[in-house]
Design a protein around this motif. Structure first.
Motif, short mmCIF file in Angstrom:
data_model
loop_
_atom_site.label_atom_id
_atom_site.label_comp_id
_atom_site.label_asym_id
_atom_site.label_seq_id
_atom_site.Cartn_x
_atom_site.Cartn_y
_atom_site.Cartn_z
N UNK A 40 0.69 -1.12 0.14
CA UNK A 40 0.02 -0.23 -0.11
C UNK A 40 0.47 1.26 -0.52
N UNK A 41 2.35 1.22 0.33
CA UNK A 41 2.86 2.62 0.41
C UNK A 41 3.32 2.37 -0.79
N UNK A 42 3.10 1.92 -1.55
CA UNK A 42 4.49 1.63 -3.09
C UNK A 42 4.47 2.74 -4.13
N UNK A 43 2.97 2.90 -4.72
CA UNK A 43 2.58 3.11 -5.58
C UNK A 43 3.09 4.79 -5.15
N UNK A 44 2.42 5.79 -4.13
CA UNK A 44 2.51 6.83 -3.96
C UNK A 44 4.15 7.29 -3.16
N UNK A 81 2.82 1.03 -10.52
CA UNK A 81 2.06 0.61 -11.22
C UNK A 81 2.02 -0.76 -11.39
N UNK A 82 2.69 -2.05 -10.92
CA UNK A 82 2.55 -3.11 -10.62
C UNK A 82 1.63 -3.78 -9.08
N UNK A 83 2.46 -1.83 -7.57
CA UNK A 83 1.66 -2.09 -6.60
C UNK A 83 0.40 -1.88 -7.30
N UNK A 84 -0.16 -1.00 -7.29
CA UNK A 84 -1.09 -0.16 -7.62
C UNK A 84 -2.23 -1.34 -8.34
N UNK A 85 -1.74 -1.90 -9.22
CA UNK A 85 -2.52 -3.18 -9.66
C UNK A 85 -3.54 -4.12 -8.48
N UNK A 86 -2.28 -4.19 -8.06
CA UNK A 86 -2.22 -5.39 -6.30
C UNK A 86 -3.12 -4.53 -5.57
N UNK A 96 -9.06 -1.72 3.37
CA UNK A 96 -9.40 -0.30 3.07
C UNK A 96 -8.20 -0.09 1.91
N UNK A 97 -7.42 -0.37 0.70
CA UNK A 97 -6.44 0.36 0.40
C UNK A 97 -6.72 1.90 0.13
N UNK A 98 -7.25 2.81 -0.40
CA UNK A 98 -7.86 3.45 -1.12
C UNK A 98 -7.60 4.26 0.24
N UNK A 99 -8.60 4.49 1.10
CA UNK A 99 -8.12 5.11 2.24
C UNK A 99 -6.50 5.59 2.95
N UNK A 100 -6.35 3.92 2.85
CA UNK A 100 -5.58 3.64 3.56
C UNK A 100 -3.87 5.06 2.95
#
Length: 281
Positions: A40-44, A81-86, A96-100
């Motif tokens: 959850x930390x990786x894309x941003x 990109x790939x962790x965003x897919x996950x 709650x991936x979006x909120x986190x």
């Protein structure tokens, strides 16, 4: 030890199976969710790293380091990109991936808004060290992923190998910008303490919540297994502690931890991913 290793941008897609998103690890959901929570930390985070290094790219005069910076940016973009897919799969599975992720993004946006560019670069260098030593721990202990779902294993191995490949790029940019001075050392070392503290302070509450969402809050066996993987045997976090402390040595360089032998695994990994894509088709 400062070895010239040029990172390579690899455009890989892992086509992760949605039905296994929260329970892909052979040791069970609790272990899978620990890795998922880190994702959850990786894309941003990767976008923050790119911005921090890009801000000083014009100050890089060495042609090899210029190439490495370009490759670093390309690799981090692919990781994001790939962790965003996950993360999207996790959101669809009730995590709650979006909120986190939004909370982490807010912290990083504030960091960019209220701190000097050099502090942002120091934070990036510190977090790159953190990801590099965790990657090394994972690569040194294949049992960490074991016989889990092969697509998730490939994703994490790929990320670990490329983090190893480019682990010195941001550091070398930092050294170019800041020099080898006492202020540079103090900023670098204090940044690791701050970054690690904040990372763990967010990671574990998120992790507990993500396990709760999948009904595992009162599963004592699952928790014991997960913490054994983190701090016991194989001990992904425990085995990274020595390398974490090495950061505080004056004159430290990331390639003082000479684990380039792992990079020989990249070709085999590429073949595995290609074969998996063929089978999926």
């Amino acid at each position: 030890m400062n070895m010239a290793i040029l990172p390579i941008r690899r455009d890989l897609k892992f086509n992760l199976p949605a039905d296994k998103a929260t329970d892909w690890h052979e040791a069970g959901m609790h272990v899978a969710q620990f890795f998922n929570t880190m994702s959850l930390f990786f894309p941003v985070g990767e976008r923050f790293f790119i911005d921090s290094v890009r801000a000083f790219r014009d100050q890089v005069t060495d042609p090899e380091l210029k190439k490495a910076v370009t490759a670093f940016i390309g690799q981090e973009a692919m990781h994001g990109r790939e962790h965003e897919e996950l993360n999207e799969l996790l959101q669809n599975a009730g995590v709650p991936a979006v909120a986190q992720e939004k909370f982490v993004l807010m912290l990083l946006n504030n960091l960019q808004k209220y701190t000097p560019k050099k502090f942002q670069l120091a934070t990036t260098v510190a977090l790159e060290h953190l990801t590099a030593i965790l990657a090394d721990s994972l690569l040194r202990n294949p049992q960490t992923l074991g016989d889990s779902d092969p697509r998730f294993v490939a994703l994490w191995n790929w990320h670990a190998l490329e983090e190893t490949e480019h682990k010195a790029v941001a550091f070398d940019v930092y050294t170019k910008v800041m020099g080898k001075t006492l202020p540079a050392y103090l900023l670098r070392t204090s940044s690791l303490v701050i970054a690690t503290t904040i990372f763990l302070a967010i990671l574990y509450p998120y992790y507990f919540e993500n396990v709760r969402r999948k009904g595992g809050l009162f599963n004592l066996k699952g928790w014991i297994t997960s913490f054994r993987y983190q701090w016991g045997n194989p001990g992904t976090l425990r085995q990274a502690m020595g390398d974490w402390f090495d950061w505080f040595k004056p004159g430290f360089h990331p390639w003082d931890h000479d684990n380039r032998a792992f990079l020989e695994q990249i070709d085999a990994l590429l073949e595995t991913v290609t074969e998996t894509e063929k089978n999926a088709a």
